[in-house]
Design a protein around this motif. Sequence first.
Motif, short mmCIF file in Angstrom:
data_model
loop_
_atom_site.label_atom_id
_atom_site.label_comp_id
_atom_site.label_asym_id
_atom_site.label_seq_id
_atom_site.Cartn_x
_atom_site.Cartn_y
_atom_site.Cartn_z
N VAL A 204 -0.66 -1.79 9.44
CA VAL A 204 -1.63 -2.20 8.26
C VAL A 204 -1.44 -1.89 6.79
CG1 VAL A 204 -3.42 -2.31 9.92
CG2 VAL A 204 -2.82 -0.28 8.73
N SER A 205 -1.63 -2.48 5.89
CA SER A 205 -1.29 -2.05 4.64
C SER A 205 -2.25 -0.73 4.16
CB SER A 205 -2.06 -3.35 3.59
OG SER A 205 -3.36 -3.38 3.62
N ALA A 206 -3.39 -0.68 4.61
CA ALA A 206 -4.06 0.47 4.34
C ALA A 206 -5.30 0.53 5.33
CB ALA A 206 -4.71 0.32 2.86
N PRO A 207 -5.61 1.63 5.96
CA PRO A 207 -6.58 1.77 7.12
C PRO A 207 -7.98 1.54 6.67
CG PRO A 207 -5.62 3.83 6.54
CD PRO A 207 -5.00 3.01 5.85
N THR A 208 -8.34 1.84 5.51
CA THR A 208 -9.64 1.87 4.98
C THR A 208 -9.64 1.46 3.51
OG1 THR A 208 -9.97 4.16 4.34
CG2 THR A 208 -10.15 3.62 6.75
N PRO A 209 -10.78 1.01 2.88
CA PRO A 209 -10.98 0.79 1.59
C PRO A 209 -10.55 2.14 0.60
CG PRO A 209 -12.76 -0.43 2.57
CD PRO A 209 -11.89 0.58 3.66
N GLY A 210 -11.20 3.17 1.15
CA GLY A 210 -10.90 4.38 0.56
C GLY A 210 -9.27 4.93 0.50
N SER A 211 -8.79 4.42 1.31
CA SER A 211 -7.29 4.78 1.40
C SER A 211 -6.73 4.34 0.46
CB SER A 211 -6.68 4.04 2.91
OG SER A 211 -7.19 4.95 3.88
N CYS A 212 -7.12 3.04 -0.01
CA CYS A 212 -6.61 2.55 -1.41
C CYS A 212 -6.82 2.90 -2.62
CB CYS A 212 -6.85 0.95 -1.30
SG CYS A 212 -5.44 0.00 -1.05
N THR A 213 -7.20 4.36 -2.73
CA THR A 213 -7.40 5.16 -3.93
C THR A 213 -6.35 5.99 -4.03
OG1 THR A 213 -8.52 6.74 -2.75
CG2 THR A 213 -9.83 4.86 -3.65
N ALA A 214 -5.01 5.70 -3.12
CA ALA A 214 -3.84 6.40 -3.42
C ALA A 214 -3.33 6.32 -4.69
CB ALA A 214 -3.17 6.16 -2.31
N ASP A 215 -2.67 7.67 -5.16
CA ASP A 215 -1.95 7.34 -6.30
C ASP A 215 -0.69 6.79 -5.95
OD1 ASP A 215 -3.81 9.27 -8.28
OD2 ASP A 215 -3.58 10.56 -6.28
N TYR A 216 -0.05 7.00 -4.93
CA TYR A 216 1.13 6.65 -4.85
C TYR A 216 1.13 5.89 -3.14
CZ TYR A 216 3.08 8.81 -8.65
OH TYR A 216 3.27 9.38 -10.03
N VAL A 217 2.01 5.15 -2.73
CA VAL A 217 2.28 4.66 -1.63
C VAL A 217 3.64 4.69 -0.97
CG1 VAL A 217 1.70 2.62 0.02
CG2 VAL A 217 0.14 2.98 -1.79
N TYR A 228 5.78 3.11 -4.00
CA TYR A 228 5.03 2.05 -4.87
C TYR A 228 4.03 2.78 -5.63
CZ TYR A 228 7.05 -1.67 -2.46
OH TYR A 228 7.94 -2.80 -1.86
N ASP A 229 3.53 2.40 -6.70
CA ASP A 229 2.54 2.77 -7.87
C ASP A 229 1.29 2.42 -6.89
OD1 ASP A 229 0.27 1.89 -9.56
OD2 ASP A 229 1.15 3.67 -10.41
N GLY A 230 0.38 3.36 -6.56
CA GLY A 230 -0.96 3.16 -5.72
C GLY A 230 -1.69 1.88 -6.33
N ARG A 231 -1.87 1.99 -7.49
CA ARG A 231 -2.80 0.91 -8.10
C ARG A 231 -2.21 -0.44 -8.04
NH1 ARG A 231 -3.18 3.82 -13.91
NH2 ARG A 231 -1.08 3.98 -13.17
N LYS A 232 -0.84 -0.43 -8.11
CA LYS A 232 -0.16 -1.86 -7.93
C LYS A 232 -0.29 -2.38 -6.69
CE LYS A 232 4.02 -3.94 -9.43
NZ LYS A 232 5.58 -3.86 -9.91
#
Length: 297
Positions: A204-217, A228-232
């Motif tokens: 999965v790309s991210a397990p939860t919406p809150g996970s997509c507040t990451a600075d980096y991936v 990757y840059d987290g925002r991008k």
Amino acid sequence: MRLLVAGLLPFESGKTTLVLGLVEEMKERGFKAGYFKPVAGHNGWFQADTLEYTASLGVLVGHDVYVVAERLGLTEKAAILNPVDVLSLPIDPFSAKTTPRGYVDLMSSSLGTAVMARFTRLRGGNVEHVYYVVEDNVARLSPVSAELLSRVLEAVAGGGAIERITTRGLEKLLDDPSTYAEVDRFLELLGGYDHLIIEGYNDVSAPTPGSCTADYVVVVAPTRAALYDGRKYCRAVEVIAPGRPWVVRSLSVVEIAGRPIKVFDVHPLGHGAEFKRSVSDILDAITGVRGRDERAF
């Protein structure tokens, strides 16, 4: 800093191995490292040690969460670090309730072998567990699997409500946005770390919406990892399925997210010094990005 670790493959991408390496490297450098795996699944037959972990803690927990929590000295907080955990067990290929072909199909599906799930929630500041027993899958278990499930139920008895559910009911829970809103509430309890590592599940790309507040991936595949840059990265997730990152495969994201900041070789864990160097290079890039690696992922 928040770091999301996602897998490019449905299985055996190497997420947890990399997480363990990053945790150790962070600790060596004097950082306070935190860990969060919002959703996890494990098989009680192939990862039999999870039954021992569950018995010792009195709460359903899988291998990945336990070993990382142990490394951080946080085993007593395993349910907070992993609010949703799904236990699978092998079904009986020779039962009258299925056919050999049906057996193969069900064994190839994570939901087809899910027999129990723990949903941990915050209620008025208290942590509460609800266990769901998946009745239609339990009816297909082999005698050995049924005995293993009985041991798990005994281990968690008294630690939370136990409810009956169908496979379809569990599927609905795992696709309900309110489930993930509940899970993300635990992020509020995980402040105070220099670096918080959030580990995804499967591909999965991210397990939860809150996970997509990451600075980096970091997207992990065997022998390689891309930063990757987290925002991008999370903008790409949002384009594909707004507010529902758990339905998006990481492959779909990397296809449209553009070039990563950098790509790394990842050596096997058994290659001690080489693996440590791989992890160190990734952490160097996260704590002070040094430019782009022109190689394609």
